[in-house]
Scaffold this active site. Structure first.
Site, short mmCIF file in Angstrom:
data_model
loop_
_atom_site.label_atom_id
_atom_site.label_comp_id
_atom_site.label_asym_id
_atom_site.label_seq_id
_atom_site.Cartn_x
_atom_site.Cartn_y
_atom_site.Cartn_z
N CYS A 301 1.02 -1.09 -0.07
CA CYS A 301 -0.14 0.02 -0.04
C CYS A 301 0.86 1.31 0.04
O CYS A 301 1.91 1.24 0.76
CB CYS A 301 -0.84 -0.08 1.22
SG CYS A 301 -2.09 1.45 1.20
N ILE A 302 0.54 2.23 -0.69
CA ILE A 302 1.37 3.34 -0.77
C ILE A 302 0.54 4.57 -0.87
O ILE A 302 -0.57 4.70 -1.55
CB ILE A 302 2.28 3.39 -1.97
CG1 ILE A 302 3.19 4.81 -2.31
CG2 ILE A 302 1.49 3.32 -3.35
CD1 ILE A 302 4.20 4.66 -3.23
N THR A 304 0.76 9.21 -0.70
CA THR A 304 1.31 10.54 -0.34
C THR A 304 0.45 11.30 0.11
O THR A 304 -1.06 11.49 -0.46
CB THR A 304 1.81 10.92 -1.45
OG1 THR A 304 3.01 10.51 -1.84
CG2 THR A 304 2.69 12.74 -1.25
N ARG A 310 2.60 16.22 -5.76
CA ARG A 310 2.98 16.97 -6.69
C ARG A 310 4.60 17.44 -6.34
O ARG A 310 4.80 18.59 -6.88
CB ARG A 310 2.44 17.96 -7.18
CG ARG A 310 0.96 17.78 -8.17
CD ARG A 310 0.14 18.95 -8.45
NE ARG A 310 -0.88 18.30 -9.54
CZ ARG A 310 -1.45 19.06 -9.97
NH1 ARG A 310 -1.55 20.43 -9.84
NH2 ARG A 310 -2.67 18.49 -10.78
N GLU A 335 1.89 -5.44 -4.98
CA GLU A 335 0.86 -6.07 -4.78
C GLU A 335 -0.07 -5.87 -5.89
O GLU A 335 -0.36 -4.68 -6.35
CB GLU A 335 0.28 -5.89 -3.38
CG GLU A 335 -0.58 -7.04 -3.02
CD GLU A 335 -1.11 -6.92 -1.63
OE1 GLU A 335 -2.19 -7.31 -1.26
OE2 GLU A 335 -0.13 -6.54 -0.86
#
Length: 435
Positions: A301-302, A304, A310, A335
């Protein structure tokens, strides 16, 4: 965990959202309904039913097609006109869904249900390429390919209405994008206040202020494994820091449409990227990975956070996950399943890394050698090069065709990379070797 979010959004710390205009007095609504014969006719059918399709005035002050997802009586309810409606803008991502007042809806445009596929196709044709890119680039969400139809309906029903509208995290107030399954006692909170260091959350600002006087953390719990300038990365073990891991999942779900892990954090490591100053280390994003993955997943899982998008942090997190794979002496892959746009984000990273090597490498090089050099899984390398028409199948084997002019053209199209990872600043021992 299995959720991908690789996104860009406005830098002012607030996700793009529609803020409804102030409602006139109830009498004003009723007078306006009576003033129009068409609206008066529809006024007799108020409140609008869930599933109704109608045009709604959005934050750009222009009408956009919406579908009514839910409805509720307003705090000043006295007549059927005093309802608020939770609507989905059918042109846009679900994260822009919101509660609107009746006066934002054009009752003359109310229409009967239409076939979903026909409507979606028509909506897509109405949007310009620029509009579609502008909306798509603000969020890349996890696909639902692994859900059957019944499970998908259940997921959409359970998460159809955002339960938390805003959060405060550090110096930012952030509009949320999606539903997150906070404990029931928090569901009546329009806004939650997070400690930016331990990620405990509270209902009131006063509670946060009292908490901050007692909280002795100035960075995420766990080991600092990277420091370069003002950037720092911490590794947090979900088993050793279970509450932090769970709170991180609650927070992340507010910005990820489909994310299934909230409590079972023991099997995961969390890598928290921070901007550091004299006040402490402030989380800007993170990725997680399984401690042991039979499928060679190096990222589960990622995310920002919206105030920090940006700025190249998402690309930095992808690159960092591969640097950890290199340290482990393994190849890695994110994944699955990936959404179409999630795949594009990874394809951009793979393209830049692979083409830079091909430009510098004068002699023939194999897929296996590229994989060993980059820690990118061979299947991902093959699919990337095939998508660029840089590989051919000759005499039973794949041959890479690396014309310099073609490589330059593809590199330019791939766009700039993110922030560089200075590997010399990475001090890390793979999990299997830690104990």
């Amino acid at each position: 965990m299995g959720s991908m979010e690789l996104s860009t959004a406005p830098e002012n710390g607030t996700a793009a959202a529609c803020n409804g205009t102030a409602a006139p007095p109830n009498g004003g609504v009723e007078r306006r309904l009576r003033s129009s014969s068409t609206s008066a006719a529809w006024g007799s059918h108020l409140p609008l039913e869930v599933g109704t399709r109608v045009m709604c005035r959005w934050r750009d002050q222009k009408p956009h097609p919406v579908k009514v997802i839910e409805r509720r009586k307003s705090s000043s309810y006295s007549s059927p006109a005093d309802y608020e409606y939770y609507v989905h803008y059918t042109e846009f991502n679900r994260r822009l869904d919101e509660w609107v007042k009746l006066e934002q809806l054009d009752l003359e445009t109310v229409e009967a249900d239409v076939d979903e596929k026909v409507e979606d196709k028509a909506t897509s044709l109405k949007m310009t390429r620029h509009q579609k890119r502008k909306i798509d680039e603000t969020h890349v969400e996890q696909g639902h390919e692994e859900l059957d139809a019944a499970s998908l309906r259940e997921h959409e029903e359970f998460t159809k209405v955002k339960n938390i509208a805003k959060i405060e995290l550090g110096k930012y107030e952030i509009d949320t994008w999606y539903f997150s399954p906070f404990p029931p006692e928090y569901n009546d909170s329009a806004k939650l206040f997070f400690c930016e260091f331990c990620l405990n959350f509270m209902k009131r600002k006063e509670q946060l202020q009292r908490h901050m006087k007692k909280c002795d953390l100035k960075h995420p719990p766990g080991d600092e494994i990277y420091r370069c300038g003002t950037l720092s990365m911490f590794e947090v073990d979900g088993k050793k820091n279970k509450v932090y891991g769970q709170n991180l999942c609650y927070l992340a779900k507010l910005f990820l449409d489909h994310k299934t892990l909230y409590y079972d954090v023991d099997l995961f490591l969390f890598y928290i990227l921070c901007e550091c100053d004299d006040r402490g280390c402030h989380m800007v994003g993170y990725f997680s990975k399984e401690k042991h993955s039979e499928e060679s997943y190096n990222l589960a899982c990622i995310l920002t956070l919206p105030p920090y998008q940006r700025k190249g942090y998402g690309k930095f997190l992808i690159a960092f996950s591969y640097e950890l794979s290199k340290k482990e002496g393994k190849v890695g892959t994110p994944e699955r399943p990936l959404s179409d746009l999630g795949l594009l984000s990874y394809r951009g990273y793979w393209t830049r890394v692979l083409l830079e090597i091909l430009k510098k490498h004068k002699s023939n090089i194999s897929i296996k050698e590229l994989s060993d050099m980059t820690a990118i899984k061979a299947d991902d390398i093959l699919s990337t090069l095939q998508s660029l028409d840089l590989i051919q199948y000759r005499k039973g084997q794949h041959v890479i065709c690396a014309d310099p002019k073609v490589l330059d053209r593809h590199l330019k199209a791939a766009g700039r990379g993110g922030l560089d990872v200075d590997v010399s600043k990475l001090i890390w021992t793979p999990y299997k070797e830690q104990g």
